[in-house]
Structure formats: structure tokens, C-alpha cells
Design an enzyme around this catalytic site. Structure first.
Site, PDB file in Angstrom:
ATOM      1  N   GLY A  46      -6.124  49.609  14.852  1.00  0.00           N
ATOM      2  CA  GLY A  46      -6.150  48.156  14.925  1.00  0.00           C
ATOM      3  C   GLY A  46      -7.542  47.668  15.270  1.00  0.00           C
ATOM      4  CD  GLN A  51     -11.642  45.546  18.872  1.00  0.00           C
ATOM      5  OE1 GLN A  51     -10.646  45.351  18.182  1.00  0.00           O
ATOM      6  NE2 GLN A  51     -11.898  46.711  19.446  1.00  0.00           N
ATOM      7  CB  CYS A  88      -9.907  49.659  23.101  1.00  0.00           C
ATOM      8  SG  CYS A  88     -10.634  48.185  22.372  1.00  0.00           S
ATOM      9  CG  LEU A  89     -11.504  51.396  17.210  1.00  0.00           C
ATOM     10  CD1 LEU A  89     -11.532  50.812  15.807  1.00  0.00           C
ATOM     11  CD2 LEU A  89     -11.782  52.893  17.176  1.00  0.00           C
ATOM     12  CG  HIS A 130      -4.922  46.951  22.042  1.00  0.00           C
ATOM     13  ND1 HIS A 130      -5.208  47.926  22.977  1.00  0.00           N
ATOM     14  CD2 HIS A 130      -6.112  46.629  21.464  1.00  0.00           C
ATOM     15  CE1 HIS A 130      -6.517  48.160  22.957  1.00  0.00           C
ATOM     16  NE2 HIS A 130      -7.079  47.401  22.052  1.00  0.00           N
ATOM     17  CD  GLU A 131      -6.116  45.673  17.791  1.00  0.00           C
ATOM     18  OE1 GLU A 131      -7.151  44.998  17.974  1.00  0.00           O
ATOM     19  OE2 GLU A 131      -6.073  46.899  18.020  1.00  0.00           O
ATOM     20  CG  HIS A 134      -9.157  42.972  21.316  1.00  0.00           C
ATOM     21  ND1 HIS A 134     -10.153  43.258  22.216  1.00  0.00           N
ATOM     22  CD2 HIS A 134      -8.661  44.176  20.917  1.00  0.00           C
ATOM     23  CE1 HIS A 134     -10.253  44.578  22.369  1.00  0.00           C
ATOM     24  NE2 HIS A 134      -9.353  45.160  21.597  1.00  0.00           N
TER      25      HIS A 134
HETATM   26 CO    CO Z   1      -8.968  47.151  21.323  1.00  0.00          CO
END
Ligand code: CO
Length: 154
Positions: A46, A51, A88-89, A130-131, A134
Site C-alpha cells: 500500500g 508518501q 510502512c515504506l 493504514h493508508e 496517512h
Molecule cells: Co505506511
């Protein structure tokens, strides 16, 4: 399509609230395509627009069942609980347990502005939460009740 740089933890942009998308044009489609390519290249499931430095309510997800694009997503129902390890990326080598709903319903728009609805359990429910977090400046580390050192475990 082009890969974009992923903003890392500590960058202020990840703490800002993203704005609604009102124009569904080719610029949005390029953003979606770039986000998906960036996510796949980083082995993620995701990615949210902040991000890649864009404060718009745009999310891409693929937990292995195909691409999901969410514009202006809203969680309309959340039921049950799950407590699993999340990463998380934007937070390399960081993992922690986060409590999330077991089942989530999401209403959003697709890249053409049409309303779409999704239902997710397990990993997909987690990814939706999660997304969408963000888009509101929330990072999973804010919610984690226990951090995990994966390198130690291996
Ligand atoms: Co994340």
C-alpha cells in the site's frame, strides 16, 4: 510511468492532512500509475500520496489480489479487532504491533470519479486503515503498542 521517491519518517509532510481530490484528470492518473509502480518496486502492499510528497487523498493498495485505487476514501464501517505486525515504506526496518478492525468497509471514488465500495478483512482491512491514516498525518508507529526488531528475530 515513473518511480517516485518515497518520503521517509521524520519528514513533516507525512504529518499533514491531505486535501480532497476534485479533479479527475490525466494528472491524477499519472500520479496513481506512478504510485503503483513505486509501491511495487519497493515490495509494498500500500502507498498513500503524501508518501510521494503529494498532499491529496489518494491511495493505492495491492495485497496480492490485484490493484485497488482509492480516491477520497472513507471508512464507513469497522468491526472486530486484529492485532498484527505492521510496517510502512516510509519507515524502513521498523515493525510494530497495531490493533486494527478485523473487517472494514470503505467507500471511495475511482480514477474517473465514480463511487466504489470495498470490503476488507485481515491484511486488506489493515491496509485500508493504514493508508487512510496517512491521509490524516497518522503513521502506524503512533498506534503501535509494541515494536518488533525483525532483524533480531531472523
Ligand atoms: Co505506511
Amino acid at each position: 510511468m515513473a518511480k517516485r521517491n518515497i518520503v521517509k519518517f521524520g519528514d513533516e509532510i507525512l504529518r499533514k492532512k491531505s486535501r480532497e481530490v476534485t479533479v479527475f484528470d490525466d494528472k491524477l492518473w499519472v500520479l496513481l500509475d506512478d504510485m503503483y509502480e513505486t509501491m511495487r518496486a519497493a515490495d509494498g502492499i500500500g502507498l498513500a500520496a503524501p508518501q510521494v510528497g503529494i498532499l491529496r487523498r489518494v491511495v493505492v493498495i495491492d495485497v496480492g489480489d490485484g490493484k485497488i485505487e482509492l480516491i477520497n476514501p472513507v471508512i464507513t464501517s469497522a468491526k472486530g479487532k486484529q492485532h498484527e505486525v505492521e510496517g510502512c515504506l516510509s519507515c524502513p526496518d521498523t515493525w510494530g504491533y497495531v490493533q486494527r478492525p478485523a473487517k472494514v468497509k470503505v467507500t471511495a471514488q475511482n480514477r474517473y470519479g465514480k463511487e466504489v465500495k470495498y470490503e476488507g478483512t485481515e491484511l486488506l482491512a489493515r491496509a485500508f486503515c493504514h493508508e487512510i491514516d496517512h491521509l490524516n498525518g497518522i503513521i502506524f508507529t503512533d498506534l503501535a503498542d509494541e515494536m518488533v526488531d525483525k532483524r533480531k528475530e531472523q
